[in-house]
Design an enzyme around this catalytic site. Structure first.
Site, PDB file in Angstrom:
ATOM      1  N   ASP A  13      73.241  26.455  56.841  1.00 52.80           N
ATOM      2  CA  ASP A  13      73.274  27.044  55.497  1.00 52.80           C
ATOM      3  C   ASP A  13      74.418  28.031  55.305  1.00 52.80           C
ATOM      4  O   ASP A  13      74.344  28.874  54.407  1.00 52.80           O
ATOM      5  CB  ASP A  13      71.927  27.750  55.200  1.00 52.80           C
ATOM      6  CG  ASP A  13      71.385  27.348  53.839  1.00 52.80           C
ATOM      7  OD1 ASP A  13      71.866  26.340  53.289  1.00 52.80           O
ATOM      8  OD2 ASP A  13      70.513  28.048  53.309  1.00 52.80           O
ATOM      9  N   LYS A  16      79.069  24.902  55.214  1.00 54.67           N
ATOM     10  CA  LYS A  16      80.005  23.912  55.784  1.00 54.67           C
ATOM     11  C   LYS A  16      80.198  22.727  54.832  1.00 54.67           C
ATOM     12  O   LYS A  16      81.330  22.360  54.506  1.00 54.67           O
ATOM     13  CB  LYS A  16      79.484  23.405  57.149  1.00 54.67           C
ATOM     14  CG  LYS A  16      79.373  24.491  58.200  1.00 54.67           C
ATOM     15  CD  LYS A  16      78.849  23.968  59.527  1.00 54.67           C
ATOM     16  CE  LYS A  16      77.409  23.545  59.506  1.00 54.67           C
ATOM     17  NZ  LYS A  16      76.449  24.643  59.192  1.00 54.67           N
ATOM     18  N   THR A  17      79.083  22.147  54.412  1.00 55.28           N
ATOM     19  CA  THR A  17      79.175  20.967  53.540  1.00 55.28           C
ATOM     20  C   THR A  17      79.755  21.353  52.180  1.00 55.28           C
ATOM     21  O   THR A  17      80.533  20.586  51.587  1.00 55.28           O
ATOM     22  CB  THR A  17      77.778  20.319  53.397  1.00 55.28           C
ATOM     23  OG1 THR A  17      77.308  19.997  54.717  1.00 55.28           O
ATOM     24  CG2 THR A  17      77.836  19.053  52.566  1.00 55.28           C
ATOM     25  N   HIS A  64      71.660  23.028  61.892  1.00 56.86           N
ATOM     26  CA  HIS A  64      70.295  23.243  62.400  1.00 56.86           C
ATOM     27  C   HIS A  64      70.263  23.001  63.906  1.00 56.86           C
ATOM     28  O   HIS A  64      70.782  21.995  64.388  1.00 56.86           O
ATOM     29  CB  HIS A  64      69.340  22.285  61.691  1.00 56.86           C
ATOM     30  CG  HIS A  64      67.891  22.634  61.856  1.00 56.86           C
ATOM     31  ND1 HIS A  64      67.281  22.753  63.091  1.00 56.86           N
ATOM     32  CD2 HIS A  64      66.923  22.895  60.940  1.00 56.86           C
ATOM     33  CE1 HIS A  64      66.008  23.062  62.923  1.00 56.86           C
ATOM     34  NE2 HIS A  64      65.762  23.156  61.629  1.00 56.86           N
TER      35      HIS A  64
HETATM   36  N1  GTP Z   1      76.599  32.324  51.773  1.00 56.51           N
HETATM   37  C1  GTP Z   1      77.353  31.441  51.139  1.00 56.51           C
HETATM   38  N2  GTP Z   1      76.747  30.361  50.641  1.00 56.51           N
HETATM   39  C2  GTP Z   1      77.504  29.468  49.991  1.00 56.51           C
HETATM   40  C3  GTP Z   1      78.892  29.598  49.881  1.00 56.51           C
HETATM   41  N3  GTP Z   1      79.374  28.523  49.237  1.00 56.51           N
HETATM   42  C4  GTP Z   1      78.312  27.749  48.972  1.00 56.51           C
HETATM   43  N4  GTP Z   1      77.184  28.320  49.392  1.00 56.51           N
HETATM   44  C5  GTP Z   1      75.814  27.791  49.250  1.00 56.51           C
HETATM   45  O1  GTP Z   1      75.141  27.782  50.505  1.00 56.51           O
HETATM   46  C6  GTP Z   1      74.152  26.759  50.520  1.00 56.51           C
HETATM   47  C7  GTP Z   1      74.241  25.972  51.801  1.00 56.51           C
HETATM   48  O2  GTP Z   1      75.425  25.236  51.768  1.00 56.51           O
HETATM   49  P1  GTP Z   1      75.663  24.003  52.720  1.00 56.51           P
HETATM   50  O3  GTP Z   1      77.079  23.660  52.438  1.00 56.51           O
HETATM   51  O4  GTP Z   1      74.644  22.936  52.560  1.00 56.51           O
HETATM   52  O5  GTP Z   1      75.468  24.647  54.156  1.00 56.51           O
HETATM   53  P2  GTP Z   1      75.745  23.947  55.540  1.00 56.51           P
HETATM   54  O6  GTP Z   1      76.428  24.938  56.425  1.00 56.51           O
HETATM   55  O7  GTP Z   1      76.431  22.632  55.351  1.00 56.51           O
HETATM   56  O8  GTP Z   1      74.267  23.709  56.080  1.00 56.51           O
HETATM   57  P3  GTP Z   1      73.823  22.706  57.274  1.00 56.51           P
HETATM   58  O9  GTP Z   1      74.701  21.526  57.209  1.00 56.51           O
HETATM   59  O10 GTP Z   1      72.404  22.358  57.004  1.00 56.51           O
HETATM   60  O11 GTP Z   1      74.014  23.466  58.540  1.00 56.51           O
HETATM   61  C8  GTP Z   1      74.388  25.916  49.274  1.00 56.51           C
HETATM   62  O12 GTP Z   1      73.419  26.268  48.328  1.00 56.51           O
HETATM   63  C9  GTP Z   1      75.758  26.369  48.813  1.00 56.51           C
HETATM   64  O13 GTP Z   1      75.900  26.293  47.414  1.00 56.51           O
HETATM   65  C10 GTP Z   1      79.521  30.770  50.407  1.00 56.51           C
HETATM   66  O14 GTP Z   1      80.718  30.979  50.333  1.00 56.51           O
HETATM   67  N5  GTP Z   1      78.694  31.659  51.029  1.00 56.51           N
HETATM   68 MG    MG Z   2      75.894  20.739  55.884  1.00 57.62          MG
END
Ligand code: GTP
Ligand code: MG
Length: 112
Positions: A13, A16-17, A64
């Protein structure tokens, strides 16, 4: 080197994505379960062409801890990594774990 493969790394969270989507326009979370749960489970693949004609491939990995084997599988084929840390949370366990895995795999600064 004609192409470069960059992997994401970092805690769940931390965006990354979201960063990959901002860079490429592609949502690499394609599974229905990923969309339902709002997390990455499988590896995601995308990329774009750099101005110099080279292809930049991107491997988006899940944060995760349960899916660490998928992260390891994705990180095995990358040339460089983007370590993504949410500014509001800072360094978390999988931030460190992913950096450790990248170190074990010998992913380090190179001249492209
Ligand atoms: N804290 C933070 N959150 C953000 C940022 N940009 C986007 N998000 C939000 O963070 C949430 C998680 O984003 P993801 O891109 O799914 O996170 P991830 O790291 O890919 O998560 P996993 O693949 O499950 O490890 C989403 O609701 C995004 O909109 C940022 O710059 N900072
Ligand atoms: Mg992701």
């Amino acid at each position: 080197m004609d192409s470069i493969v960059v992997g994401t790394a970092g805690h769940i969270d931390h965006g990354k994505t979201a960063l990959v989507k901002a860079l490429t326009g592609h949502d690499t979370d394609t599974l229905a379960e990923e969309k339902k749960r709002g997390i990455s489970i499988n590896l995601g693949f995308t990329g774009f062409q750099l101005p110099n004609g080279r292809t930049l491939g991107i491997v988006d990995v899940p944060g995760h801890e349960k899916f660490i084997k998928n992260m390891l599988a994705g990180a095995t084929g990358i040339d460089a990594a983007m370590i993504i840390i949410a500014a509001n949370e800072g360094i978390m366990p999988q931030t460190r774990e992913h950096i450790d895995i990248l170190s074990y795999l010998g992913i380090q600064k190179k001249n492209f």
